[in-house]
Design an enzyme around this catalytic site. Sequence first.
Site, PDB file in Angstrom:
ATOM      1  N   HIS A 115       0.858  -1.035   0.258  1.00 58.87           N
ATOM      2  CA  HIS A 115       0.114  -0.199   0.056  1.00 58.87           C
ATOM      3  C   HIS A 115       1.629   0.659  -0.344  1.00 58.87           C
ATOM      4  O   HIS A 115       0.634   2.328  -0.546  1.00 58.87           O
ATOM      5  CB  HIS A 115      -1.017   0.138   1.253  1.00 58.87           C
ATOM      6  CG  HIS A 115      -1.276   1.024   1.320  1.00 58.87           C
ATOM      7  ND1 HIS A 115      -3.878   1.413   0.988  1.00 58.87           N
ATOM      8  CD2 HIS A 115      -1.467   2.389   1.468  1.00 58.87           C
ATOM      9  CE1 HIS A 115      -3.698   2.474   1.668  1.00 58.87           C
ATOM     10  NE2 HIS A 115      -2.522   3.179   1.940  1.00 58.87           N
ATOM     11  N   GLU A 116       1.824   1.042   1.163  1.00 62.20           N
ATOM     12  CA  GLU A 116       2.694   2.573   0.939  1.00 62.20           C
ATOM     13  C   GLU A 116       3.225   2.733  -0.264  1.00 62.20           C
ATOM     14  O   GLU A 116       3.498   3.681  -0.857  1.00 62.20           O
ATOM     15  CB  GLU A 116       4.211   2.241   2.261  1.00 62.20           C
ATOM     16  CG  GLU A 116       2.632   2.712   3.624  1.00 62.20           C
ATOM     17  CD  GLU A 116       1.667   3.705   3.573  1.00 62.20           C
ATOM     18  OE1 GLU A 116       1.821   5.293   3.119  1.00 62.20           O
ATOM     19  OE2 GLU A 116       0.629   3.521   4.367  1.00 62.20           O
ATOM     20  N   HIS A 119       1.259   4.365  -2.443  1.00 60.69           N
ATOM     21  CA  HIS A 119       0.986   5.748  -2.570  1.00 60.69           C
ATOM     22  C   HIS A 119       2.705   6.561  -3.369  1.00 60.69           C
ATOM     23  O   HIS A 119       2.719   7.854  -4.459  1.00 60.69           O
ATOM     24  CB  HIS A 119       1.591   6.854  -1.170  1.00 60.69           C
ATOM     25  CG  HIS A 119       0.317   5.934  -0.270  1.00 60.69           C
ATOM     26  ND1 HIS A 119      -0.955   6.188  -1.673  1.00 60.69           N
ATOM     27  CD2 HIS A 119      -0.315   5.682   0.543  1.00 60.69           C
ATOM     28  CE1 HIS A 119      -1.826   6.519  -0.048  1.00 60.69           C
ATOM     29  NE2 HIS A 119      -1.650   6.472   1.025  1.00 60.69           N
ATOM     30  N   ASP A 125      -5.229   7.226  -1.373  1.00 59.84           N
ATOM     31  CA  ASP A 125      -5.723   6.482  -0.936  1.00 59.84           C
ATOM     32  C   ASP A 125      -7.346   6.313  -1.291  1.00 59.84           C
ATOM     33  O   ASP A 125      -7.845   7.659  -1.632  1.00 59.84           O
ATOM     34  CB  ASP A 125      -6.164   6.570   0.507  1.00 59.84           C
ATOM     35  CG  ASP A 125      -4.752   7.101   1.708  1.00 59.84           C
ATOM     36  OD1 ASP A 125      -4.769   5.660   1.698  1.00 59.84           O
ATOM     37  OD2 ASP A 125      -4.503   7.411   2.162  1.00 59.84           O
TER      38      ASP A 125
END
Length: 179
Positions: A115-116, A119, A125
Amino acid sequence: MVRRRFATVLLTLAALVGVQLVGAAPAHAATRTLYYDASQAQEFVAVVNQAATVWNGKVSNVRLVPVTAGRTPNIRVYADNGWPRTYTTSLGNGRWYMGREAVVDGYYPLRIATHEFGHILGLPDRRTGLCTDLMSGSSAPVSCTNANPSTAEAAQVQRNFASGVAAVRQDAPEVLTVG
Ligand SMILES: [Zn+2]
Protein backbone atom coordinates in the site's frame (compact mmCIF):
# COMPACT_ATOMS: atom_id res chain seq x y z
CA MET A 1 17.35 26.71 -59.94
CA VAL A 2 19.17 27.40 -56.69
CA ARG A 3 15.92 27.28 -54.82
CA ARG A 4 14.96 23.98 -56.36
CA ARG A 5 18.32 22.47 -55.49
CA PHE A 6 17.99 23.77 -51.93
CA ALA A 7 14.56 22.20 -51.69
CA THR A 8 15.96 18.90 -52.92
CA VAL A 9 18.68 19.05 -50.25
CA LEU A 10 16.05 19.74 -47.59
CA LEU A 11 13.90 16.87 -48.75
CA THR A 12 16.92 14.58 -48.72
CA LEU A 13 17.81 15.70 -45.19
CA ALA A 14 14.22 15.24 -44.04
CA ALA A 15 14.18 11.76 -45.50
CA LEU A 16 17.43 10.88 -43.72
CA VAL A 17 16.22 12.32 -40.40
CA GLY A 18 12.90 10.58 -40.86
CA VAL A 19 14.56 7.24 -41.39
CA GLN A 20 16.74 7.79 -38.31
CA LEU A 21 13.76 8.75 -36.13
CA VAL A 22 11.79 5.72 -37.20
CA GLY A 23 14.82 3.51 -36.62
CA ALA A 24 15.40 4.93 -33.12
CA ALA A 25 11.79 4.79 -31.93
CA PRO A 26 11.40 2.18 -29.18
CA ALA A 27 8.81 -0.50 -29.74
CA HIS A 28 7.55 -0.13 -26.14
CA ALA A 29 7.72 2.55 -23.47
CA ALA A 30 10.93 2.32 -21.47
CA THR A 31 10.65 0.83 -18.00
CA ARG A 32 11.51 3.31 -15.29
CA THR A 33 13.65 1.89 -12.49
CA LEU A 34 13.11 3.19 -8.96
CA TYR A 35 15.75 2.32 -6.39
CA TYR A 36 14.59 1.83 -2.82
CA ASP A 37 16.65 1.67 0.35
CA ALA A 38 15.17 -0.69 2.95
CA SER A 39 18.28 -0.74 5.15
CA GLN A 40 16.52 1.34 7.83
CA ALA A 41 13.28 -0.65 7.80
CA GLN A 42 14.51 -2.67 10.79
CA GLU A 43 12.45 -5.86 11.32
CA PHE A 44 10.50 -5.14 8.10
CA VAL A 45 13.33 -5.39 5.56
CA ALA A 46 12.10 -8.74 4.22
CA VAL A 47 8.50 -7.56 3.93
CA VAL A 48 9.59 -4.41 2.09
CA ASN A 49 11.51 -6.53 -0.43
CA GLN A 50 8.49 -8.80 -0.78
CA ALA A 51 6.24 -5.80 -1.45
CA ALA A 52 8.58 -4.63 -4.22
CA THR A 53 8.38 -8.10 -5.76
CA VAL A 54 4.57 -7.95 -5.66
CA TRP A 55 4.56 -4.67 -7.59
CA ASN A 56 7.16 -5.90 -10.07
CA GLY A 57 4.86 -8.81 -10.87
CA LYS A 58 1.89 -6.51 -11.55
CA VAL A 59 3.30 -3.63 -13.63
CA SER A 60 5.87 -3.32 -16.40
CA ASN A 61 6.36 0.44 -16.84
CA VAL A 62 8.16 0.77 -13.52
CA ARG A 63 10.41 -1.52 -11.49
CA LEU A 64 11.29 -1.34 -7.79
CA VAL A 65 14.91 -2.41 -7.30
CA PRO A 66 17.01 -2.52 -4.09
CA VAL A 67 19.51 0.35 -4.17
CA THR A 68 23.11 -0.56 -4.89
CA ALA A 69 26.19 0.94 -3.20
CA GLY A 70 26.99 4.49 -4.29
CA ARG A 71 23.61 5.18 -5.82
CA THR A 72 21.07 7.65 -4.37
CA PRO A 73 17.77 5.86 -3.71
CA ASN A 74 14.48 7.22 -5.05
CA ILE A 75 12.68 5.78 -2.04
CA ARG A 76 13.76 5.35 1.57
CA VAL A 77 11.82 3.06 3.91
CA TYR A 78 11.84 3.46 7.68
CA ALA A 79 10.16 1.82 10.65
CA ASP A 80 8.78 3.55 13.72
CA ASN A 81 6.00 3.19 16.29
CA GLY A 82 3.56 5.53 14.49
CA TRP A 83 0.91 4.85 11.86
CA PRO A 84 2.17 3.82 8.39
CA ARG A 85 2.62 6.88 6.16
CA THR A 86 4.23 8.09 2.99
CA TYR A 87 5.87 11.39 2.14
CA THR A 88 5.93 11.77 -1.63
CA THR A 89 8.27 14.38 -3.12
CA SER A 90 7.30 13.57 -6.73
CA LEU A 91 6.01 10.58 -8.63
CA GLY A 92 8.34 7.71 -7.82
CA ASN A 93 10.26 9.59 -5.16
CA GLY A 94 9.84 9.94 -1.42
CA ARG A 95 9.96 8.01 1.82
CA TRP A 96 7.57 5.87 3.76
CA TYR A 97 7.25 4.45 7.23
CA MET A 98 6.32 0.93 8.19
CA GLY A 99 4.41 2.08 11.28
CA ARG A 100 4.22 -0.50 14.04
CA GLU A 101 0.92 0.92 15.33
CA ALA A 102 -0.97 -0.73 12.45
CA VAL A 103 1.05 -3.94 12.76
CA VAL A 104 0.26 -4.13 16.48
CA ASP A 105 -3.43 -3.52 15.66
CA GLY A 106 -3.27 -6.64 13.49
CA TYR A 107 -3.05 -5.24 9.95
CA TYR A 108 -1.16 -7.50 7.54
CA PRO A 109 2.44 -6.20 7.19
CA LEU A 110 2.82 -7.11 3.49
CA ARG A 111 -0.42 -5.31 2.62
CA ILE A 112 0.80 -2.24 4.50
CA ALA A 113 4.09 -2.32 2.58
CA THR A 114 2.54 -2.73 -0.88
CA HIS A 115 0.00 0.00 0.00
CA GLU A 116 2.73 2.51 0.96
CA PHE A 117 4.73 1.68 -2.19
CA GLY A 118 1.43 2.32 -4.01
CA HIS A 119 1.47 5.93 -2.79
CA ILE A 120 5.03 6.36 -4.12
CA LEU A 121 3.76 4.97 -7.44
CA GLY A 122 1.12 7.69 -7.56
CA LEU A 123 -1.97 6.03 -6.10
CA PRO A 124 -4.11 7.97 -3.61
CA ASP A 125 -6.05 6.43 -0.73
CA ARG A 126 -9.49 5.20 -1.78
CA ARG A 127 -11.31 4.11 1.34
CA THR A 128 -13.71 1.71 -0.36
CA GLY A 129 -13.68 -0.75 2.51
CA LEU A 130 -12.90 -3.50 0.00
CA CYS A 131 -10.16 -6.02 0.73
CA THR A 132 -9.72 -6.49 -3.03
CA ASP A 133 -8.52 -2.86 -3.25
CA LEU A 134 -4.98 -2.28 -2.04
CA MET A 135 -5.49 1.46 -1.60
CA SER A 136 -8.56 0.96 0.62
CA GLY A 137 -5.96 0.59 3.36
CA SER A 138 -7.32 0.31 6.87
CA SER A 139 -10.92 0.86 5.69
CA ALA A 140 -10.81 -2.85 4.78
CA PRO A 141 -11.18 -5.29 7.66
CA VAL A 142 -8.14 -5.90 9.86
CA SER A 143 -8.37 -9.53 8.76
CA CYS A 144 -7.67 -8.57 5.12
CA THR A 145 -4.45 -10.15 3.86
CA ASN A 146 -4.71 -9.10 0.21
CA ALA A 147 -1.40 -7.47 -0.67
CA ASN A 148 -2.02 -7.23 -4.43
CA PRO A 149 -3.19 -4.12 -6.26
CA SER A 150 -6.52 -4.53 -8.03
CA THR A 151 -6.53 -4.62 -11.84
CA ALA A 152 -7.65 -0.98 -11.86
CA GLU A 153 -4.92 0.07 -9.41
CA ALA A 154 -2.21 -1.68 -11.43
CA ALA A 155 -3.55 -0.09 -14.62
CA GLN A 156 -3.40 3.36 -12.99
CA VAL A 157 0.28 2.83 -12.08
CA GLN A 158 0.95 1.72 -15.65
CA ARG A 159 -0.59 4.98 -16.88
CA ASN A 160 1.32 7.01 -14.27
CA PHE A 161 4.61 5.65 -15.61
CA ALA A 162 3.73 5.72 -19.29
CA SER A 163 6.18 7.81 -21.32
CA GLY A 164 6.32 11.48 -20.44
CA VAL A 165 3.97 11.52 -17.47
CA ALA A 166 6.75 11.22 -14.90
CA ALA A 167 8.53 14.32 -16.24
CA VAL A 168 5.36 16.40 -16.03
CA ARG A 169 4.94 15.59 -12.35
CA GLN A 170 8.54 16.23 -11.25
CA ASP A 171 7.69 19.47 -9.45
CA ALA A 172 4.77 18.17 -7.40
CA PRO A 173 4.96 19.40 -3.80
CA GLU A 174 5.66 17.02 -0.97
CA VAL A 175 2.48 15.21 -0.01
CA LEU A 176 1.97 13.36 3.22
CA THR A 177 -0.31 10.37 2.97
CA VAL A 178 -1.18 8.75 6.27
CA GLY A 179 -2.01 5.08 6.18
ZN1 LIG B 1 -2.58 5.19 2.30
